[in-house]
Write a protein that holds these residues in place. Structure first.
Motif, PDB file in Angstrom:
ATOM      1  N   TYR A 179     -40.547  63.000  55.377  1.00  0.00           N
ATOM      2  CA  TYR A 179     -40.853  64.393  55.754  1.00  0.00           C
ATOM      3  C   TYR A 179     -41.219  65.257  54.558  1.00  0.00           C
ATOM      4  O   TYR A 179     -40.979  66.452  54.559  1.00  0.00           O
ATOM      5  CB  TYR A 179     -39.643  65.017  56.459  1.00  0.00           C
ATOM      6  N   GLN A 236     -20.741  63.870  61.670  1.00  0.00           N
ATOM      7  CA  GLN A 236     -19.899  62.679  61.682  1.00  0.00           C
ATOM      8  C   GLN A 236     -18.879  62.814  62.801  1.00  0.00           C
ATOM      9  O   GLN A 236     -18.158  63.815  62.879  1.00  0.00           O
ATOM     10  CB  GLN A 236     -19.171  62.483  60.361  1.00  0.00           C
ATOM     11  N   THR A 255     -32.894  63.655  63.125  1.00  0.00           N
ATOM     12  CA  THR A 255     -34.176  63.979  62.499  1.00  0.00           C
ATOM     13  C   THR A 255     -34.702  65.326  63.009  1.00  0.00           C
ATOM     14  O   THR A 255     -34.217  65.838  64.021  1.00  0.00           O
ATOM     15  CB  THR A 255     -35.207  62.870  62.783  1.00  0.00           C
ATOM     16  N   PRO A 256     -35.691  65.899  62.327  1.00  0.00           N
ATOM     17  CA  PRO A 256     -36.142  67.245  62.717  1.00  0.00           C
ATOM     18  C   PRO A 256     -36.624  67.337  64.164  1.00  0.00           C
ATOM     19  O   PRO A 256     -36.531  68.388  64.774  1.00  0.00           O
ATOM     20  CB  PRO A 256     -37.306  67.522  61.752  1.00  0.00           C
ATOM     21  N   LEU A 313     -31.724  59.703  51.809  1.00  0.00           N
ATOM     22  CA  LEU A 313     -31.331  58.700  52.786  1.00  0.00           C
ATOM     23  C   LEU A 313     -32.398  57.620  52.841  1.00  0.00           C
ATOM     24  O   LEU A 313     -33.587  57.941  52.949  1.00  0.00           O
ATOM     25  CB  LEU A 313     -31.193  59.315  54.184  1.00  0.00           C
ATOM     26  N   MET A 360     -40.818  68.743  58.110  1.00  0.00           N
ATOM     27  CA  MET A 360     -41.233  68.254  59.413  1.00  0.00           C
ATOM     28  C   MET A 360     -42.739  68.344  59.595  1.00  0.00           C
ATOM     29  O   MET A 360     -43.309  67.752  60.478  1.00  0.00           O
ATOM     30  CB  MET A 360     -40.505  69.004  60.504  1.00  0.00           C
ATOM     31  N   SER A 363     -24.127  68.118  57.061  1.00  0.00           N
ATOM     32  CA  SER A 363     -25.306  68.630  56.363  1.00  0.00           C
ATOM     33  C   SER A 363     -26.300  69.108  57.399  1.00  0.00           C
ATOM     34  O   SER A 363     -26.455  68.484  58.450  1.00  0.00           O
ATOM     35  CB  SER A 363     -25.891  67.482  55.521  1.00  0.00           C
ATOM     36  N   ILE A 403     -35.672  59.860  53.411  1.00  0.00           N
ATOM     37  CA  ILE A 403     -35.584  61.264  53.815  1.00  0.00           C
ATOM     38  C   ILE A 403     -34.939  61.991  52.640  1.00  0.00           C
ATOM     39  O   ILE A 403     -33.818  61.684  52.246  1.00  0.00           O
ATOM     40  CB  ILE A 403     -34.789  61.436  55.107  1.00  0.00           C
ATOM     41  N   VAL A 404     -35.697  62.913  52.082  1.00  0.00           N
ATOM     42  CA  VAL A 404     -35.269  63.575  50.847  1.00  0.00           C
ATOM     43  C   VAL A 404     -34.735  64.962  51.212  1.00  0.00           C
ATOM     44  O   VAL A 404     -35.472  65.794  51.737  1.00  0.00           O
ATOM     45  CB  VAL A 404     -36.452  63.695  49.862  1.00  0.00           C
ATOM     46  N   GLN A 405     -33.487  65.193  50.955  1.00  0.00           N
ATOM     47  CA  GLN A 405     -32.844  66.450  51.325  1.00  0.00           C
ATOM     48  C   GLN A 405     -32.866  67.423  50.142  1.00  0.00           C
ATOM     49  O   GLN A 405     -32.858  66.994  48.983  1.00  0.00           O
ATOM     50  CB  GLN A 405     -31.384  66.190  51.712  1.00  0.00           C
ATOM     51  N   SER A 406     -32.819  68.699  50.450  1.00  0.00           N
ATOM     52  CA  SER A 406     -32.875  69.668  49.354  1.00  0.00           C
ATOM     53  C   SER A 406     -31.577  69.702  48.543  1.00  0.00           C
ATOM     54  O   SER A 406     -31.555  70.192  47.429  1.00  0.00           O
ATOM     55  CB  SER A 406     -33.201  71.065  49.887  1.00  0.00           C
ATOM     56  N   ASP A 407     -30.477  69.157  49.087  1.00  0.00           N
ATOM     57  CA  ASP A 407     -29.222  69.133  48.321  1.00  0.00           C
ATOM     58  C   ASP A 407     -29.146  67.903  47.407  1.00  0.00           C
ATOM     59  O   ASP A 407     -28.068  67.548  46.938  1.00  0.00           O
ATOM     60  CB  ASP A 407     -28.018  69.184  49.256  1.00  0.00           C
ATOM     61  N   PHE A 437     -27.207  60.595  62.290  1.00  0.00           N
ATOM     62  CA  PHE A 437     -28.367  61.151  61.593  1.00  0.00           C
ATOM     63  C   PHE A 437     -29.336  61.733  62.612  1.00  0.00           C
ATOM     64  O   PHE A 437     -29.735  61.054  63.555  1.00  0.00           O
ATOM     65  CB  PHE A 437     -29.057  60.070  60.762  1.00  0.00           C
ATOM     66  N   ASP A 477     -29.674  69.911  56.644  1.00  0.00           N
ATOM     67  CA  ASP A 477     -30.871  69.961  55.818  1.00  0.00           C
ATOM     68  C   ASP A 477     -32.039  69.483  56.677  1.00  0.00           C
ATOM     69  O   ASP A 477     -32.007  69.595  57.892  1.00  0.00           O
ATOM     70  CB  ASP A 477     -30.634  69.021  54.618  1.00  0.00           C
ATOM     71  N   LEU A 478     -33.043  68.938  56.022  1.00  0.00           N
ATOM     72  CA  LEU A 478     -34.176  68.368  56.756  1.00  0.00           C
ATOM     73  C   LEU A 478     -33.648  67.364  57.784  1.00  0.00           C
ATOM     74  O   LEU A 478     -33.966  67.420  58.961  1.00  0.00           O
ATOM     75  CB  LEU A 478     -35.069  67.655  55.731  1.00  0.00           C
ATOM     76  N   LEU A 479     -32.826  66.467  57.292  1.00  0.00           N
ATOM     77  CA  LEU A 479     -32.107  65.573  58.189  1.00  0.00           C
ATOM     78  C   LEU A 479     -30.722  66.191  58.376  1.00  0.00           C
ATOM     79  O   LEU A 479     -30.062  66.508  57.399  1.00  0.00           O
ATOM     80  CB  LEU A 479     -31.967  64.199  57.531  1.00  0.00           C
ATOM     81  N   SER A 480     -30.316  66.372  59.618  1.00  0.00           N
ATOM     82  CA  SER A 480     -28.970  66.905  59.839  1.00  0.00           C
ATOM     83  C   SER A 480     -28.023  65.724  59.999  1.00  0.00           C
ATOM     84  O   SER A 480     -28.388  64.721  60.601  1.00  0.00           O
ATOM     85  CB  SER A 480     -28.928  67.763  61.089  1.00  0.00           C
ATOM     86  N   ILE A 481     -26.843  65.875  59.438  1.00  0.00           N
ATOM     87  CA  ILE A 481     -25.878  64.780  59.536  1.00  0.00           C
ATOM     88  C   ILE A 481     -24.578  65.303  60.129  1.00  0.00           C
ATOM     89  O   ILE A 481     -24.003  66.277  59.639  1.00  0.00           O
ATOM     90  CB  ILE A 481     -25.600  64.167  58.141  1.00  0.00           C
TER      91      ILE A 481
END
Lengths: 591, 554
Positions: free
Chosen positions: B79, A400, A373-374, B18, B1, A392, B10-14, A371, A394-398
């Motif tokens: 965020y 694996q 973070t920005p 989390l 951010m 992903s 953490i709330v994602q747009s998709d 995970f 998104d705001l949080l990039s994931i």
């Protein structure tokens, strides 16, 4: 267009010291700031603008409105700028000289007799805010009932992240070129899949297809930018990495990357489009993270008379531009369009030199989920792209890390130890789950899954040196080859020829003259394009003569009469004023 | 951010959310989140939840509105909240309640806003279900199309509130027994009673169909039985395997006043149709050839069922969905541990069985001691010297079996049995030769498919009674009847690829235990072989399910 640093490289240290002796930089000089610092320092800029005389301020405002950051030919500068500034030609030239002497506007010689004027493009937003002060716009009321944000309103992934994705894909797909010197179609397709921007969006934000381009408009743009940054180079039959520049770029925190990319994109998209520069500078006043109503902004701009040059069209173009690169998001309510910056103007409000990068660690889960973070360093994101699969962004990039991704990285030259060391460091020293560690060690042993790969992934230092700063070049284009003119070239004598032959009393005393002398004074003013002072009905006004018409009964003069708040064209006969004085800007005081 | 605050989400747009489980507010946020989002995985400190149209409609069916969902997310978001997600939540939740099915003067009518009905009627699949238009806001629907209409509407993104009610069905007198037939006191746990209450809704048309989500071992069967006892109607129970049929039957006879003559089995072997009939999905979907009809589907109409229970509803096969569409006037209860279906047919569950009526999180059940706390351990053993050469010279496809049958595993099994001496233990294996060899070596009885049912039952009884402490079992144990006292499972080989198999195997030891309420699930894997690749899949599954998982190397 050139950036302040690039202008600085063109200037001698003597010239820069001379600039700081300008009265405009009095406070900055007292704080021992260099020219390069002062010209990008918000307080110093505000102080300089406060100290500008009326002519210099008029010239600078006209320049900003009519020509953006330039460059503009002398002919166009005077033909459009003088009118916009409401100054006489001499005043305009005087103001221009003051600005040149302070290193705020530069003149360059392009070929025989042709002059270009320009200013540091990266300082445009800061100077604009000081030159056209308007109150801070109030945040929009967010209690609206019909809030809506459609997919086409959401910001794309930021441009820096898009570049990173493309480069990582390039590293994975290989840098070989076809016999035609282009990337193989398969690679180009994969690179396009790494970008979220579409061709249609790119075109609707004002980019044009290049006739000779080998790729579509998006990929052409991305590759051009990559080459310009110097990260990717073209060699014989293949592309290559400049690992030193790549390291420098990825060592920059993401907000500075975005700032630098914005500089470059503005140059690409806004050159010759002053309306875009203006709209962008107005938008840059908005606080990031706060929703504003487009309607409120437009009303405010109109109220302050700053809605020149097709405001609505340019505003919308700017909004498209900003959303395209992830710097702004839009929303819809019953009040119309809403807008919110995601990050961009941060650096316009704070000197970014003081913004230290605070990199957040990644979080590693025992199942290999990573995970991010920005606030994570781009350098970490780069390595993750190469050793893990992105799930992903998104705001949080994931990401694996799994068997396939680890085997791929191992095949491209990484070792299990390197991967483990990287993960440990990226997590801020937090120990990796023994399960994940064990899996990585298992994968490392599964040699039968390894295929020899031709190109090892670039291996960048995880902890680059502290002074590892990326310097953006502007691809200055036409300006790069122009010769910077010395400020000594701009003296009062040059634009007020035969000043010493003019009677001193004309310049110093406001008094009554015979009609024939009045005509002589006006003709002198006309030759200098200078104004005169007239006392009319006990009021003193400035008058800029445009032409004198003679007739059997005498003569009359047509020109602009500047009163307290208005400028109007008038036709005067000599008996219509009592006293007069010739004004030589910069010599006889009054302008 | 830009909107950073110290929140656990953490709330994602998709529509993924989390949850940082280490955050001090995580429990508070989780309690809000589960009202409108489904848990997807929780491998470590970050738990992944997914918001979907169905999870939002499930929330709406409990009375939540979009603003409360959005506020919950905003309050805990680290965020901020993506605007597009906010819009999606409003759009989707506002659709709930826009369409209703009701009976008016004995006619089934679809109610909705005129413009919406007009738009929907333009779709061929919807138009097929509609009969005469009554007025702008009501459209007559053929009762035979009730299920199909709901299914088609949900595919277009519009859930229907079905208030058309149910027929009562054949009466059946049945009560829960305060003491089981085996003499144990019996009563519903609070959450089980709550689940039944929410399903039943005092017999109103607002209740009577829907899904109860409970973790493995939390007593889903008991909830089903209690619903049956509450309704007092003939009931058809559909479940996933023949052994599960046995399990249901045992529980029904053990914990209710039902007599054996009232409970029928409908499987490949037996075809009894009784007031309470338990059937498998397999028999319902059995047909002689691809073009033949599903002849056993007639079971749905062979009695006047007042309730149909769909056990393991996440495994419900497509033909049963089609059949279920035709019986929408019968009360329906779905039971499952997860609403996530691997075939993506969640929408059919929502439209044809009903919305989620109750869910209890695993952690809650574990904290209250209703299931055991399981510790999973993978033990790596080196490949036995004796077969090392054979392994390395073998074809790739043979290697897995050689590694799985590594004789070196016997020593570990012996050590584990010593470690847990006296604790009821199952040794589970995939390969019969291996299982027999280990059982012989350790002198423990073996249950495989080869063993006659009678002898199997006898061993189960001895195991339950504590006369036999260790049993070696083949994959028949995956769906075998309950082994309530097993506290240790040792997996010596397995297919490892199937999530369902892992879930069933771990389910064997989840029942609450006396004392510290602990259970242990060991898997023995041969190190540096193909087996580790397969073991990684099960490791991933168990981790993502949230089990504590450790690795030991020998």
């Amino acid at each position: 267009m050139m950036l302040a640093k690039e202008w600085s490289e063109k200037l001698t240290s003597v010239a820069k010291q001379q600039y700081m002796r300008s009265p405009f930089w009095l406070e900055a000089a007292s704080r021992k700031l260099t020219w390069e610092e002062a010209v990008m320092d918000k307080p110093s800029i505000q102080e300089a603008v406060n100290r500008l005389d009326e002519a210099s301020a008029g010239v600078l405002r006209a320049f900003y409105i009519c020509f953006g950051a330039g460059p503009v030919s002398e002919e166009r500068l005077f033909s459009s700028g003088v009118q916009r500034a409401g100054l006489s030609g001499a005043e305009f030239r005087y103001g221009l000289i003051q600005l040149q002497n302070a290193g705020i506007v530069f003149a360059l010689r392009k070929g025989w007799g042709e002059r270009l004027y320009a200013l540091p493009s990266d300082g445009y937003m800061l100077w604009h805010a000081a030159l056209f002060p308007i109150p801070q716009l109030s945040a929009a009321d967010t209690g609206y009932g019909q809030w809506e944000q459609r997919q086409e309103d959401t910001p794309h992934k930021s441009l820096g992240r898009q570049l990173l994705s493309v480069w990582a894909e390039l590293a994975r797909s290989g840098l070989g070129l076809t016999a035609k010197g282009t990337l193989p179609k398969k690679t180009a397709t994969k690179l396009m899949q790494a970008v979220t921007i579409t061709e249609e969006e790119m075109m609707s934000a004002g980019w044009k297809t290049e006739p000779e381009a080998s790729y579509n408009i998006v990929l052409t743009f991305i590759l051009k930018l990559s080459m310009h940054l110097g990260v990717v180079t073209t060699q014989e039959n293949r592309m290559g990495w400049n690992e030193q520049i790549l390291t420098k770029w990825l060592s920059e925190p993401d907000y500075r990357q975005e700032f630098l990319l914005l500089q470059w994109c503005q140059k690409e998209r806004f050159e010759g489009k002053p309306g875009m520069w203006h709209a962008m500078a107005v938008l840059a006043r908005l606080e990031p993270g706060i929703w504003y109503a487009e309607r409120d902004l437009t009303e405010q701009i109109k109220r302050h008379g700053l809605d020149a040059i097709d405001w609505d069209r340019h505003l919308h173009s700017c909004l498209d531009f900003l959303r395209l690169f992830g710097w702004m998001e839009l929303g819809r309510t019953e009040q119309g369009t809403m807008m919110r910056f995601t990050m961009m103007p941060l650096l316009l409000q704070e000197p970014f030199v003081n913004l230290k990068a605070v990199h957040e660690p990644i979080f590693i889960e025992p199942n290999g989920d990573l995970f991010v973070t920005p606030g994570c360093s781009p350098l970490i994101r780069w390595e993750l792209e190469l050793i893990a699969d992105k799930k992903s962004d998104d705001l949080l990039s994931i990401w694996q890390i799994n068997r396939q991704s680890a085997m791929r990285a191992l095949a491209h030259g990484r070792t299990t130890d390197q991967i483990l060391a990287f993960l440990h460091a990226a997590a801020g020293g937090v120990p990796i789950s023994p399960l994940l560690e064990s899996s990585l060690l298992d994968w490392g042993k599964q040699e039968d899954g390894l295929k020899a790969a031709a190109e090892p992934y670039p291996l960048l230092p995880f902890d680059p040196p502290a002074d590892c700063q990326f310097l953006l070049r502007s691809s200055a284009g036409a300006l790069a080859s122009c010769e910077l003119m010395n400020h000594e070239d701009f003296t009062v004598e040059r634009f007020l020829p035969e000043l010493d032959r003019v009677p001193l009393s004309w310049l110093q005393q406001l008094r009554s003259y015979h009609h024939s002398t009045r005509l002589e004074i006006l003709e002198q003013a006309l030759s200098w394009q200078a104004p005169v002072q007239l006392s009319m009905d006990e009021a003193v006004v400035a008058f800029v003569p445009a032409r004198v018409d003679k007739s059997d009964n005498g003569w009359r003069v047509t020109g602009l009469l500047r009163e307290a708040a208005t400028i109007r064209e008038v036709c005067l006969t000599p008996e219509m004023w009592q006293g007069m004085k010739l004004v030589a800007p910069g010599v006889s005081g009054f302008v | 951010m830009l909107e950073r605050q110290n929140g656990p989400l953490i709330v994602q747009s998709d529509m993924t959310v989390l949850l940082d489980y280490e955050h001090p507010l995580s429990e508070e946020a989780r309690s809000k989140l589960i009202l409108f989002a489904e848990l997807v995985k929780r491998p470590g400190n970050w738990h992944t939840y997914k918001i979907s149209s169905l999870s939002l409609w499930n929330a709406a069916s409990t009375g939540m509105d979009p603003s409360s969902v959005i506020e919950s997310l905003r309050a805990y978001a680290r965020y901020g909240m993506p605007g597009v997600l906010e819009t999606n939540i409003r759009v989707l939740m506002n659709r709930y309640g826009k369409l209703r099915l009701e009976i008016h003067e004995e006619v089934l009518l679809l109610y909705g806003e005129e413009s919406l009905l007009n738009e929907l009627a333009g779709h061929v699949a919807i138009a097929e279900c509609l009969a005469e238009r009554r007025d702008g806001t009501a459209w007559e629907v053929s009762p035979a199309h009730r299920g199909q209409l709901k299914q088609e509407l949900i595919r277009l993104g519009y859930p229907v509130i079905d208030l058309a009610g149910y027929h009562t069905g054949e009466a059946l007198s049945v009560e829960l027994a305060p003491v089981t037939r085996r003499g144990q006191p019996f009563g519903l746990r609070d959450y089980q009673r709550q689940a039944v209450d929410l399903f039943y809704k005092e017999g109103s048309i607002q209740g009577g169909s829907g899904v109860v989500v409970l973790p493995c071992g939390a007593g889903k069967t008991i909830v089903g039985i209690a619903a049956l006892a509450r309704l007092n109607n003939a009931t058809l129970i559909l479940t996933s395997s023949a052994t599960s049929v046995q399990q249901w039957k045992e529980e029904l006879l053990d914990k209710t006043t039902l007599q054996p003559s009232e409970v029928g089995e409908y499987t490949g072997a037996t075809k009894e149709v009784r007031p309470v009939t338990i059937a498998t999905y397999q028999i319902l979907t059995h047909r002689k050839s691809k073009n033949d009809p599903f002849s056993h589907m007639k079971l749905f109409s062979e009695r006047d069922w007042g309730l149909i229970i769909y056990d393991e509803v996440h495994l419900l096969p497509a033909p049963v969905f089609r059949m279920t569409a035709d019986i929408q006037a019968t009360r329906r209860l779905g039971l499952t541990a997860t609403l996530v279906r691997e075939d993506g047919c969640e929408e059919d569950v929502f439209s044809l069985i009903g919305p989620k009526q109750f869910e209890l999180q695993w952690k809650t059940v574990e904290a209250e001691g209703h299931i055991a706390s399981v510790k999973c351990t993978e033990i790596r053993v080196p490949l036995d010297q004796g077969i090392s050469e054979l392994y390395h010279s073998a074809e790739k496809r043979s290697r897995l079996r050689l590694a799985a049958e590594n004789p070196g595993k016997v020593t570990i099994v012996r050590q584990l049995l010593e470690r847990h001496q006296g604790t009821p233990t199952l040794i589970i294996g995939q390969y019969l030769d291996q299982l027999h060899a280990i059982a012989d070596s350790l002198e423990v009885p073996v249950i495989t498919g080869e063993l006659p049912q009678k002898e199997r039952q006898s061993l189960y009884e001895q195991f339950k009674a504590g006369d036999v402490r260790v049993l070696a079992v083949s994959k028949v144990a995956n769906f075998a009847v309950d082994l309530p006292d097993a506290a240790v499972a040792i997996q010596i080989s397995g297919s490892y690829g199937s999530r369902q198999e892992e879930a069933q195997r771990i389910g064997r030891i989840l029942r609450p235990k006396e004392g510290l309420n602990e259970a242990w699930f060991y898997t023995i894997v041969t190190d540096d072989t193909k087996e580790t690749e397969f073991a990684a899949k099960r490791q991933m599954f168990l981790l993502e399910q949230g089990y504590q998982y450790e690795l030991e190397r020998r």
